[in-house]
Motif scaffolding. Structure first.
Motif, PDB file in Angstrom:
ATOM      1  N   THR A 120      33.405 -19.291  -3.326  1.00  0.00           N
ATOM      2  CA  THR A 120      33.623 -20.736  -3.279  1.00  0.00           C
ATOM      3  C   THR A 120      32.355 -21.566  -3.125  1.00  0.00           C
ATOM      4  OG1 THR A 120      33.894 -20.763  -0.866  1.00  0.00           O
ATOM      5  CG2 THR A 120      35.864 -20.329  -2.200  1.00  0.00           C
ATOM      6  N   GLY A 121      31.302 -20.961  -2.575  1.00  0.00           N
ATOM      7  CA  GLY A 121      30.082 -21.709  -2.314  1.00  0.00           C
ATOM      8  C   GLY A 121      30.101 -22.462  -1.001  1.00  0.00           C
ATOM      9  N   TYR A 122      31.230 -22.412  -0.274  1.00  0.00           N
ATOM     10  CA  TYR A 122      31.328 -23.052   1.033  1.00  0.00           C
ATOM     11  C   TYR A 122      30.847 -22.089   2.126  1.00  0.00           C
ATOM     12  CZ  TYR A 122      34.430 -26.216  -1.547  1.00  0.00           C
ATOM     13  OH  TYR A 122      34.950 -27.078  -2.457  1.00  0.00           O
ATOM     14  N   THR A 123      30.510 -22.663   3.283  1.00  0.00           N
ATOM     15  CA  THR A 123      30.032 -21.853   4.408  1.00  0.00           C
ATOM     16  C   THR A 123      31.162 -21.585   5.402  1.00  0.00           C
ATOM     17  OG1 THR A 123      27.795 -22.740   4.207  1.00  0.00           O
ATOM     18  CG2 THR A 123      28.386 -21.714   6.307  1.00  0.00           C
ATOM     19  N   TYR A 124      31.422 -20.319   5.656  1.00  0.00           N
ATOM     20  CA  TYR A 124      32.470 -19.940   6.602  1.00  0.00           C
ATOM     21  C   TYR A 124      31.947 -19.070   7.752  1.00  0.00           C
ATOM     22  CZ  TYR A 124      35.738 -21.568   3.031  1.00  0.00           C
ATOM     23  OH  TYR A 124      36.426 -22.327   2.122  1.00  0.00           O
ATOM     24  N   THR A 125      30.721 -18.595   7.652  1.00  0.00           N
ATOM     25  CA  THR A 125      30.221 -17.629   8.639  1.00  0.00           C
ATOM     26  C   THR A 125      29.313 -18.255   9.689  1.00  0.00           C
ATOM     27  OG1 THR A 125      28.376 -17.027   7.188  1.00  0.00           O
ATOM     28  CG2 THR A 125      30.390 -15.732   6.993  1.00  0.00           C
ATOM     29  N   ALA A 126      29.159 -19.580   9.653  1.00  0.00           N
ATOM     30  CA  ALA A 126      28.321 -20.247  10.651  1.00  0.00           C
ATOM     31  C   ALA A 126      29.111 -20.503  11.930  1.00  0.00           C
ATOM     32  CB  ALA A 126      27.794 -21.566  10.095  1.00  0.00           C
ATOM     33  N   ASP A 127      28.401 -20.579  13.039  1.00  0.00           N
ATOM     34  CA  ASP A 127      28.978 -20.942  14.346  1.00  0.00           C
ATOM     35  C   ASP A 127      30.100 -20.010  14.789  1.00  0.00           C
ATOM     36  OD1 ASP A 127      27.251 -23.145  14.531  1.00  0.00           O
ATOM     37  OD2 ASP A 127      28.605 -24.374  13.330  1.00  0.00           O
ATOM     38  N   LEU A 128      29.934 -18.733  14.482  1.00  0.00           N
ATOM     39  CA  LEU A 128      30.855 -17.709  14.979  1.00  0.00           C
ATOM     40  C   LEU A 128      30.196 -16.999  16.154  1.00  0.00           C
ATOM     41  CD1 LEU A 128      32.154 -16.088  11.661  1.00  0.00           C
ATOM     42  CD2 LEU A 128      33.238 -17.890  13.020  1.00  0.00           C
ATOM     43  N   ILE A 129      30.961 -16.777  17.211  1.00  0.00           N
ATOM     44  CA  ILE A 129      30.473 -16.075  18.399  1.00  0.00           C
ATOM     45  C   ILE A 129      31.486 -14.986  18.745  1.00  0.00           C
ATOM     46  CG2 ILE A 129      29.871 -16.242  20.837  1.00  0.00           C
ATOM     47  CD1 ILE A 129      29.336 -19.257  20.334  1.00  0.00           C
ATOM     48  N   ASN A 130      31.048 -13.755  18.792  1.00  0.00           N
ATOM     49  CA  ASN A 130      31.940 -12.650  19.156  1.00  0.00           C
ATOM     50  C   ASN A 130      31.432 -11.943  20.399  1.00  0.00           C
ATOM     51  OD1 ASN A 130      33.230 -13.297  16.787  1.00  0.00           O
ATOM     52  ND2 ASN A 130      33.318 -11.212  16.004  1.00  0.00           N
ATOM     53  N   SER A 131      32.310 -11.713  21.349  1.00  0.00           N
ATOM     54  CA  SER A 131      31.960 -10.865  22.490  1.00  0.00           C
ATOM     55  C   SER A 131      32.109  -9.408  22.068  1.00  0.00           C
ATOM     56  CB  SER A 131      32.841 -11.175  23.706  1.00  0.00           C
ATOM     57  OG  SER A 131      34.214 -11.038  23.396  1.00  0.00           O
ATOM     58  N   GLN A 132      31.324  -8.539  22.680  1.00  0.00           N
ATOM     59  CA  GLN A 132      31.350  -7.108  22.357  1.00  0.00           C
ATOM     60  C   GLN A 132      31.325  -6.315  23.657  1.00  0.00           C
ATOM     61  OE1 GLN A 132      31.795  -6.614  19.246  1.00  0.00           O
ATOM     62  NE2 GLN A 132      30.797  -8.299  18.152  1.00  0.00           N
ATOM     63  N   THR A 133      31.827  -5.088  23.595  1.00  0.00           N
ATOM     64  CA  THR A 133      31.821  -4.236  24.791  1.00  0.00           C
ATOM     65  C   THR A 133      30.849  -3.068  24.666  1.00  0.00           C
ATOM     66  OG1 THR A 133      33.731  -3.022  23.923  1.00  0.00           O
ATOM     67  CG2 THR A 133      34.170  -4.846  25.442  1.00  0.00           C
ATOM     68  N   VAL A 134      30.077  -3.045  23.585  1.00  0.00           N
ATOM     69  CA  VAL A 134      28.989  -2.080  23.427  1.00  0.00           C
ATOM     70  C   VAL A 134      27.760  -2.866  22.966  1.00  0.00           C
ATOM     71  CG1 VAL A 134      30.482  -0.120  22.884  1.00  0.00           C
ATOM     72  CG2 VAL A 134      29.618  -1.557  21.023  1.00  0.00           C
ATOM     73  N   PRO A 135      26.567  -2.319  23.174  1.00  0.00           N
ATOM     74  CA  PRO A 135      25.365  -3.029  22.716  1.00  0.00           C
ATOM     75  C   PRO A 135      25.339  -3.146  21.189  1.00  0.00           C
ATOM     76  CG  PRO A 135      24.816  -1.195  24.191  1.00  0.00           C
ATOM     77  CD  PRO A 135      26.251  -1.043  23.827  1.00  0.00           C
TER      78      PRO A 135
END
Length: 412
Positions: A279-294
């Motif tokens: 699409t040319g649009y941005t969808y992956t910006a400003d995502l924050i994920n918590s993780q339980t491994v490094p």
């Protein structure tokens, strides 16, 4: 033949059979029973967890196993649904006679098999090791005695997300969550964390377990948008959460969207990245994920270097599954599976030591200051059935999730 000679022959035969049995037990493989999603919209979770564990056990087996005993996983598909998970558990224990249950995936499945595990323990010891869920039921009475967790809990993940958002001035937090035990567990953790700060959830919407990326989340987005949030925390699986991100961004909801570790970060990112190209649009910006491994990008950690080298061999999914699935080269989930297997192997090694007399429970409780190469030691003990308490945070940069160093970029 006189009676003395007959008695001697019987004794010798008995001793021979006993010795043969003992010798066979010394070489009998360890069999771990795994019920997880290997089909359906959440199959990437089970497949990646399995691949990470399997590749570590393969390395152990190539060196002769644990004191001559190899380690195998008996993998069964439950599609991330409780009823098949219950049936699988009964079969694994009663028919396959597994040494323990291992690597189960998901809150709605694990919470439903806990009474089954408790029932089996009234007859013979049976434990679940390292389920891929941070829910509370297996961490609390009456089930905590039968489960050993490696990862931090959802309460710890959600508290960390809420706290960090609060510290940068984002206090209007909305929640998008899966309408089941998993979603409610995450929702409850967020609610508790907000109440500590005299705040409430500003808006919330749900979706049904099993939703796919093709499903519309526009109604859920509309509900949340009306609350005027300045941050959103999602508690779901990768296809549904990716669909929510897509529809939220299309609706102009440009605030940080956070996900818990269970989501399947790489699978979610892959869906959104493909959409960006299309699409040319941005969808992956400003995502924050918590993780339980490094992060598996942190090459300073010995376990990361070992894991990446092992995964470079592209370990396959369980036999009979994943023909239409493209495995991730590296992922937080397969890395967690790798670490699960590493700790499980240490427990099995200890169990075979004379002082533990093949007692899996006692061997696990004896684990203290176990260094697995991630910079944090593993500890179990009476009243402590969770090995790790650390929560890590990641965000997207250059097309991949990387460690989040500075939250201030999202300050209000």
């Amino acid at each position: 033949m006189n009676k003395n000679l007959s008695s001697l022959i019987i004794i010798l035969l008995t001793l021979t059979l006993f010795c043969s049995s003992a010798e066979a037990k010394k070489t009998k493989p360890f069999l771990l029973g795994m019920s997880a999603a290997f089909t359906g919209p959440s199959k990437g979770l089970g497949i990646e967890l399995y691949r990470g564990s399997k590749v570590f056990f393969d390395q152990v087996n190539a060196k002769g196993g644990v004191n001559g005993r190899k380690i195998f996983i008996k993998a069964m598909d439950d599609g991330y649904n409780p009823e098949p998970a219950i049936r699988n558990t009964i079969k694994l224990v009663e028919q396959d006679r597994v040494d323990c249950l291992f690597n189960y995936v998901g809150t709605p499945t694990v919470t439903r098999v806990l009474p089954v595990i408790k029932h089996f323990n009234s007859q013979t010891p049976e434990f679940l090791f390292f389920p891929f869920t941070g829910a509370q039921p297996q961490r609390e009475f009456p089930y905590e005695e039968y489960v050993f967790n490696l990862r931090a809990s959802y309460r710890q993940e959600t508290w960390g997300l809420v706290h960090n958002l609060y510290m940068i001035g984002r206090t209007r937090i909305a929640v998008f969550y899966q309408a089941d035990a998993y979603g409610r567990s995450g929702w409850d953790g967020i609610r508790k964390a907000l109440r500590e700060k005299n705040l409430n959830i500003i808006a919330e919407s749900t979706y049904h377990r099993g939703a796919s990326f093709d499903d519309s989340m526009k109604k859920q987005v509309e509900i949340i948008k009306r609350g005027k949030p300045d941050a959103i925390i999602s508690v779901g699986a990768y296809e549904a959460c990716a669909a929510f991100v897509r529809d939220a961004r299309d609706a102009g909801l440009d605030v940080p969207i956070c996900n818990l570790s269970f989501v399947g970060s790489e699978n979610m990112l892959s869906l959104l990245a493909k959409l960006e190209k299309k699409t040319g649009y941005t969808y992956t910006a400003d995502l924050i994920n918590s993780q339980t491994v490094p992060s598996y990008e942190d090459l300073s950690l010995p376990a990361v270097r070992e894991y990446r080298k092992a995964m470079d061999g592209n370990p396959p999914p369980p036999e009979g599954f994943g023909q239409d699935y493209q495995p991730q080269k590296y992922s937080f989930i397969s890395f967690e599976g790798y670490l699960n297997a590493k700790v499980m192997t240490s427990i099995l090694e200890r169990m075979t030591e004379p002082q533990y007399q093949n007692n899996l429970y006692a061997a696990t409780l004896s684990i203290r200051n176990l260094d697995i190469g991630i910079g944090t030691d593993i500890n179990f003990g009476r009243g402590k059935h969770q090995g790790l308490d650390v929560v890590y945070y990641t965000t997207v940069s250059d097309g991949k999730f990387v460690p989040l160093i500075d939250w201030k970029r999202w300050s209000k």
